[in-house]
Motif scaffolding. Structure first.
Motif, PDB file in Angstrom:
ATOM      1  N   VAL A   1       0.829  -1.211   0.000  1.00  0.00           N
ATOM      2  CA  VAL A   1       0.000   0.000   0.000  1.00  0.00           C
ATOM      3  C   VAL A   1       0.861   1.257   0.000  1.00  0.00           C
ATOM      4  O   VAL A   1       0.513   2.249  -0.647  1.00  0.00           O
ATOM      5  CB  VAL A   1      -0.974  -0.008   1.196  1.00  0.00           C
ATOM      6  CG1 VAL A   1      -1.703   1.322   1.305  1.00  0.00           C
ATOM      7  CG2 VAL A   1      -1.989  -1.127   1.045  1.00  0.00           C
ATOM      8  N   VAL A   2       1.972   1.233   0.726  1.00  0.00           N
ATOM      9  CA  VAL A   2       2.882   2.391   0.692  1.00  0.00           C
ATOM     10  C   VAL A   2       3.345   2.644  -0.737  1.00  0.00           C
ATOM     11  O   VAL A   2       3.364   3.793  -1.213  1.00  0.00           O
ATOM     12  CB  VAL A   2       4.085   2.165   1.628  1.00  0.00           C
ATOM     13  CG1 VAL A   2       5.158   3.227   1.379  1.00  0.00           C
ATOM     14  CG2 VAL A   2       3.645   2.219   3.088  1.00  0.00           C
TER      15      VAL A   2
ATOM     16  N   ALA B   1       0.811   6.695   5.819  1.00  0.00           N
ATOM     17  CA  ALA B   1      -0.372   7.093   6.591  1.00  0.00           C
ATOM     18  C   ALA B   1      -1.625   6.390   6.095  1.00  0.00           C
ATOM     19  O   ALA B   1      -2.516   6.051   6.885  1.00  0.00           O
ATOM     20  CB  ALA B   1      -0.558   8.614   6.504  1.00  0.00           C
ATOM     21  N   LEU B   2      -1.699   6.145   4.792  1.00  0.00           N
ATOM     22  CA  LEU B   2      -2.896   5.531   4.205  1.00  0.00           C
ATOM     23  C   LEU B   2      -2.848   4.005   4.215  1.00  0.00           C
ATOM     24  O   LEU B   2      -3.749   3.355   3.692  1.00  0.00           O
ATOM     25  CB  LEU B   2      -3.080   6.033   2.770  1.00  0.00           C
ATOM     26  CG  LEU B   2      -3.360   7.537   2.643  1.00  0.00           C
ATOM     27  CD1 LEU B   2      -3.280   7.969   1.181  1.00  0.00           C
ATOM     28  CD2 LEU B   2      -4.732   7.878   3.219  1.00  0.00           C
ATOM     29  N   SER B   3      -1.813   3.425   4.804  1.00  0.00           N
ATOM     30  CA  SER B   3      -1.680   1.963   4.814  1.00  0.00           C
ATOM     31  C   SER B   3      -2.370   1.305   6.001  1.00  0.00           C
ATOM     32  O   SER B   3      -2.407   0.080   6.092  1.00  0.00           O
ATOM     33  CB  SER B   3      -0.192   1.572   4.818  1.00  0.00           C
ATOM     34  OG  SER B   3       0.440   1.947   6.034  1.00  0.00           O
ATOM     35  N   PHE B   4      -2.936   2.115   6.922  1.00  0.00           N
ATOM     36  CA  PHE B   4      -3.596   1.568   8.097  1.00  0.00           C
ATOM     37  C   PHE B   4      -5.095   1.433   7.861  1.00  0.00           C
ATOM     38  O   PHE B   4      -5.694   2.215   7.120  1.00  0.00           O
ATOM     39  CB  PHE B   4      -3.382   2.463   9.324  1.00  0.00           C
ATOM     40  CG  PHE B   4      -1.946   2.815   9.576  1.00  0.00           C
ATOM     41  CD1 PHE B   4      -1.022   1.818   9.814  1.00  0.00           C
ATOM     42  CD2 PHE B   4      -1.523   4.130   9.561  1.00  0.00           C
ATOM     43  CE1 PHE B   4       0.310   2.139  10.047  1.00  0.00           C
ATOM     44  CE2 PHE B   4      -0.206   4.463   9.787  1.00  0.00           C
ATOM     45  CZ  PHE B   4       0.719   3.457  10.027  1.00  0.00           C
ATOM     46  N   SER B   5      -5.704   0.472   8.529  1.00  0.00           N
ATOM     47  CA  SER B   5      -7.159   0.343   8.547  1.00  0.00           C
ATOM     48  C   SER B   5      -7.686   0.913   9.861  1.00  0.00           C
ATOM     49  O   SER B   5      -6.974   0.973  10.863  1.00  0.00           O
ATOM     50  CB  SER B   5      -7.566  -1.130   8.415  1.00  0.00           C
ATOM     51  OG  SER B   5      -7.058  -1.692   7.225  1.00  0.00           O
TER      52      SER B   5
ATOM     53  N   SER C   1     -10.858  -2.962   4.619  1.00  0.00           N
ATOM     54  CA  SER C   1     -10.680  -2.082   3.457  1.00  0.00           C
ATOM     55  C   SER C   1     -11.224  -0.689   3.743  1.00  0.00           C
ATOM     56  O   SER C   1     -12.331  -0.313   3.314  1.00  0.00           O
ATOM     57  CB  SER C   1     -11.355  -2.698   2.224  1.00  0.00           C
ATOM     58  OG  SER C   1     -10.720  -3.894   1.859  1.00  0.00           O
ATOM     59  N   ASN C   2     -10.472   0.083   4.471  1.00  0.00           N
ATOM     60  CA  ASN C   2     -10.816   1.466   4.809  1.00  0.00           C
ATOM     61  C   ASN C   2      -9.544   2.173   5.259  1.00  0.00           C
ATOM     62  O   ASN C   2      -8.469   1.566   5.285  1.00  0.00           O
ATOM     63  CB  ASN C   2     -11.891   1.510   5.901  1.00  0.00           C
ATOM     64  CG  ASN C   2     -11.597   0.525   7.015  1.00  0.00           C
ATOM     65  OD1 ASN C   2     -10.633   0.670   7.749  1.00  0.00           O
ATOM     66  ND2 ASN C   2     -12.428  -0.519   7.128  1.00  0.00           N
ATOM     67  N   PHE C   3      -9.667   3.432   5.599  1.00  0.00           N
ATOM     68  CA  PHE C   3      -8.516   4.197   6.090  1.00  0.00           C
ATOM     69  C   PHE C   3      -8.672   4.469   7.581  1.00  0.00           C
ATOM     70  O   PHE C   3      -9.783   4.595   8.094  1.00  0.00           O
ATOM     71  CB  PHE C   3      -8.381   5.518   5.339  1.00  0.00           C
ATOM     72  CG  PHE C   3      -8.196   5.366   3.862  1.00  0.00           C
ATOM     73  CD1 PHE C   3      -7.188   4.566   3.344  1.00  0.00           C
ATOM     74  CD2 PHE C   3      -9.047   6.011   2.973  1.00  0.00           C
ATOM     75  CE1 PHE C   3      -7.019   4.415   1.981  1.00  0.00           C
ATOM     76  CE2 PHE C   3      -8.886   5.875   1.609  1.00  0.00           C
ATOM     77  CZ  PHE C   3      -7.878   5.068   1.110  1.00  0.00           C
ATOM     78  N   SER C   4      -7.538   4.606   8.254  1.00  0.00           N
ATOM     79  CA  SER C   4      -7.545   4.685   9.707  1.00  0.00           C
ATOM     80  C   SER C   4      -7.573   6.118  10.222  1.00  0.00           C
ATOM     81  O   SER C   4      -7.056   7.042   9.582  1.00  0.00           O
ATOM     82  CB  SER C   4      -6.297   3.979  10.251  1.00  0.00           C
ATOM     83  OG  SER C   4      -6.180   4.175  11.649  1.00  0.00           O
ATOM     84  N   GLU C   5      -8.154   6.250  11.428  1.00  0.00           N
ATOM     85  CA  GLU C   5      -8.059   7.515  12.146  1.00  0.00           C
ATOM     86  C   GLU C   5      -6.613   7.846  12.476  1.00  0.00           C
ATOM     87  O   GLU C   5      -6.249   9.022  12.619  1.00  0.00           O
ATOM     88  CB  GLU C   5      -8.884   7.451  13.437  1.00  0.00           C
ATOM     89  CG  GLU C   5      -8.543   6.315  14.381  1.00  0.00           C
ATOM     90  CD  GLU C   5      -9.130   4.965  13.992  1.00  0.00           C
ATOM     91  OE1 GLU C   5      -8.827   3.983  14.679  1.00  0.00           O
ATOM     92  OE2 GLU C   5      -9.881   4.899  13.001  1.00  0.00           O
ATOM     93  N   PHE C   6      -5.741   6.829  12.558  1.00  0.00           N
ATOM     94  CA  PHE C   6      -4.322   7.077  12.796  1.00  0.00           C
ATOM     95  C   PHE C   6      -3.684   7.828  11.623  1.00  0.00           C
ATOM     96  O   PHE C   6      -2.656   8.486  11.789  1.00  0.00           O
ATOM     97  CB  PHE C   6      -3.572   5.767  13.032  1.00  0.00           C
ATOM     98  CG  PHE C   6      -3.419   5.410  14.485  1.00  0.00           C
ATOM     99  CD1 PHE C   6      -2.783   6.261  15.356  1.00  0.00           C
ATOM    100  CD2 PHE C   6      -3.921   4.213  14.971  1.00  0.00           C
ATOM    101  CE1 PHE C   6      -2.642   5.940  16.697  1.00  0.00           C
ATOM    102  CE2 PHE C   6      -3.785   3.882  16.312  1.00  0.00           C
ATOM    103  CZ  PHE C   6      -3.144   4.743  17.173  1.00  0.00           C
ATOM    104  N   ALA C   7      -4.284   7.710  10.426  1.00  0.00           N
ATOM    105  CA  ALA C   7      -3.763   8.447   9.281  1.00  0.00           C
ATOM    106  C   ALA C   7      -3.771   9.946   9.557  1.00  0.00           C
ATOM    107  O   ALA C   7      -2.836  10.671   9.189  1.00  0.00           O
ATOM    108  CB  ALA C   7      -4.585   8.132   8.027  1.00  0.00           C
ATOM    109  N   LEU C   8      -4.831  10.422  10.229  1.00  0.00           N
ATOM    110  CA  LEU C   8      -4.919  11.845  10.554  1.00  0.00           C
ATOM    111  C   LEU C   8      -3.797  12.253  11.509  1.00  0.00           C
ATOM    112  O   LEU C   8      -3.231  13.343  11.387  1.00  0.00           O
ATOM    113  CB  LEU C   8      -6.277  12.141  11.195  1.00  0.00           C
ATOM    114  CG  LEU C   8      -7.506  11.931  10.304  1.00  0.00           C
ATOM    115  CD1 LEU C   8      -8.781  12.073  11.127  1.00  0.00           C
ATOM    116  CD2 LEU C   8      -7.505  12.924   9.164  1.00  0.00           C
ATOM    117  N   ILE C   9      -3.489  11.366  12.463  1.00  0.00           N
ATOM    118  CA  ILE C   9      -2.437  11.688  13.434  1.00  0.00           C
ATOM    119  C   ILE C   9      -1.078  11.716  12.749  1.00  0.00           C
ATOM    120  O   ILE C   9      -0.254  12.613  12.983  1.00  0.00           O
ATOM    121  CB  ILE C   9      -2.445  10.660  14.577  1.00  0.00           C
ATOM    122  CG1 ILE C   9      -3.808  10.656  15.276  1.00  0.00           C
ATOM    123  CG2 ILE C   9      -1.336  10.961  15.584  1.00  0.00           C
ATOM    124  CD1 ILE C   9      -3.970   9.573  16.315  1.00  0.00           C
TER     125      ILE C   9
END
Length: 525
Positions: free
Chosen positions: A87-88, A119-123, A312-320
């Motif tokens: 994903v990276v 950042a976008l590799s987390f669910s 298959s989604n993006f994580s709130e950790f992406a924002l952090i």
């Protein structure tokens, strides 16, 4: 006070709309955030703290029900590592290409796009666990794999945030190992805690005190501390009761989390376009990637599909992670908006897909290549009920009562199917004949009817949708025996009666013994 009332009312109204449209209410909560932002509202004082508390309690309850052995399975750590790498690469390539063709401006080199891809590799831990809990799948085999992958992703995110933060962890961080022997004292305290509000307060204090605050005080992300405290209580006999006591409180605070996600977005058209491009490329890629890796590590088609749908989604950790990058001057503030939009759109898409997960799994499983059973993980091979004459699906209060009644009535061979590993271990210890498996598996029903001896099936799973799907599979497989089912509402009873179910019992007015008696009386007639 007016802002609080408007925010809560908007969340309730749009949550009800989502419910009536048969999609998860969290879609309505996200929409409420977008709607309020459009009207010019901002998060009222304290909403962010409410949101954070919801996440802390969620991670604490994950730990209470999580089996650490899941982290040691190759389908967990292997999938987490390989998926993050792919994903990276794909995410970085997508962002770099969008920058080249002028969709979005980007300052920086490979390190910048690589960080965004990371950042976008987390669910989303919050979304996935909520979906699993809503379907009573958090203890299932695929649910435990999904949670193990999430835990490993969260560890990677926390490690990045800790390394990239302005301050390094304190040397006192090593003192956190003292929580392990301290757990003995805390376990004894839980033994003496009563029920009701005392048990709720105990759980909140454990999640926030020795959990969140202790870790934050030594420079480690507090969310990891909440998860660690949950894990320390996981082996306690009252861990399940503690988790249930926190359920309503946690759900209420998580409403704030989803509203905050929507309130954070203030997009330009280019921001929205970039977010949609990321969703259009990475969400399908996530699904295919998780599916292929599941198959690579010996999972069945349906297990791989269900895990992929959940993750298959993006994580709130992406924002952090992006916020850390913005704070360090790696990229512009606009990327925080783009990421917030991508996270919100990804959550909506994932929620809608998971609401129809049983139907999606059935359709895809029917067209995908068959598996070689010998190459599958032993815990994921199709179930065989053998010579069982009575099969009970779901081992809650009603299922357990039905099993015991069948045995008392002299049924020669009774077997229980449940998908919660912890429940199964406890049942085996108590002497029950039980198998771990997914009762919505069409291959299981085919084997039951074609090669089995069952003449009675009791549908006692927690979700009406699961019982309905299992009934459909029984009909497709040509089962001609007795079917009994448990319902929670009159409309569900009417649906099963119209579908030809022989015995229908309401969970609030009947018991497991009543289900068994009704099924046996049907056979005698």
């Amino acid at each position: 006070m007016e802002e609080i009332i408007v925010t809560v009312a908007a969340a309730l109204a749009l949550g009800m709309v989502a419910y009536e449209l048969r999609v998860p209410p969290l879609v309505g909560f996200l929409a409420a955030g977008f709607f309020l932002h459009f009207l010019g509202f901002t998060a009222f004082a304290g909403l962010q703290e409410v949101s954070d508390l919801g996440v802390v309690l969620l991670l604490f309850t994950i730990g209470l029900k999580f089996d650490l052995r899941s982290l040691l399975q190759p389908e967990a750590y292997g999938t987490a590592a390989l998926h993050m790498i792919t994903v990276v690469l794909v995410g970085s390539g997508t962002i770099g290409l969008a920058s080249v063709i002028g969709v979005i401006s980007l300052h920086g080199g490979l390190g910048t796009v690589g960080l965004l891809g990371f950042a976008l590799s987390f669910s989303s831990t919050v979304l996935v666990v909520k979906v699993l809990e809503d379907r009573s799948d958090d203890g299932s085999y695929y649910g435990q794999i999904a949670i193990a992958i999430l835990v490993l992703q969260d560890l990677a995110a926390v490690a990045f945030i800790t390394i990239a933060g302005e301050e390094s962890p304190s040397p006192w961080a090593f003192a956190l190992v003292l929580l392990v022997p301290a757990a003995w004292v805390l376990h004894r305290l839980l033994d003496r805690i009563g029920r009701g509000e005392l048990l709720v307060l105990f759980g909140v204090v454990m999640a926030l005190g020795p959990g969140y605050v202790a870790f934050e005080s030594v420079g480690i992300h507090g969310d990891l501390g909440a998860l660690a405290m949950g894990l320390l209580f996981a082996g306690h006999p009252r861990s399940g009761e503690l988790s249930k006591s926190l359920f309503s409180v946690k759900e209420l605070f998580l409403v704030g989390f989803f509203v905050v996600i929507g309130l954070q977005a203030a997009p330009s058209w280019s921001d929205l376009g970039m977010a949609l491009i990321l969703c259009a490329v990475l969400l399908p890629f996530n699904f295919v990637s998780f599916y292929l890796m599941g198959r690579l590590f010996g999972l069945r088609n349906r297990t791989s599909i269900r895990t992929s749908l959940a993750l298959s989604n993006f994580s709130e950790f992406a924002l952090i992670v992006v916020a850390v990058g913005v704070g360090n001057g790696v990229f512009d503030n606009s990327w925080l908006t783009i990421t917030a939009l991508a996270v919100a759109v990804g959550m909506i898409a994932s929620s809608l897909a998971n609401a129809r997960s049983l139907q999606i799994v059935a359709r895809l499983d029917a067209v995908l290549p068959s598996e070689n059973e010998a190459r599958l993980r032993p815990t994921d091979r199709p179930l065989d009920t053998g010579d069982a004459e009575v099969v009970v699906l779901g081992m809650g209060r009603i299922g357990r009562g039905a099993y015991e009644r069948f045995v008392d009535l002299g049924a020669r061979s009774v077997i229980v199917i449940d998908n919660d590993h912890a429940v199964i271990d406890a049942l085996i210890t108590d002497g029950f004949t039980v198998l771990e498996g997914d009762a919505t598996d069409h291959e299981f029903w085919h084997r039951l009817v074609v090669g089995g001896n069952a003449h009675t099936v009791v549908l006692a799973m927690a979700l009406h949708d699961s019982n309905t799907f299992a009934l459909d599979q029984l009909r497709i497989a040509g089962f001609d025996g007795t079917i009994a089912a448990v319902v929670q509402r009159p409309d569900q009873a009417a649906h099963f009666n119209q579908s030809g179910v022989h015995a229908v019992v309401n969970i609030y007015s009947g018991s497991g013994a009543a289900v068994a008696d009704a099924a046996m009386n049907t056979q005698q007639r």
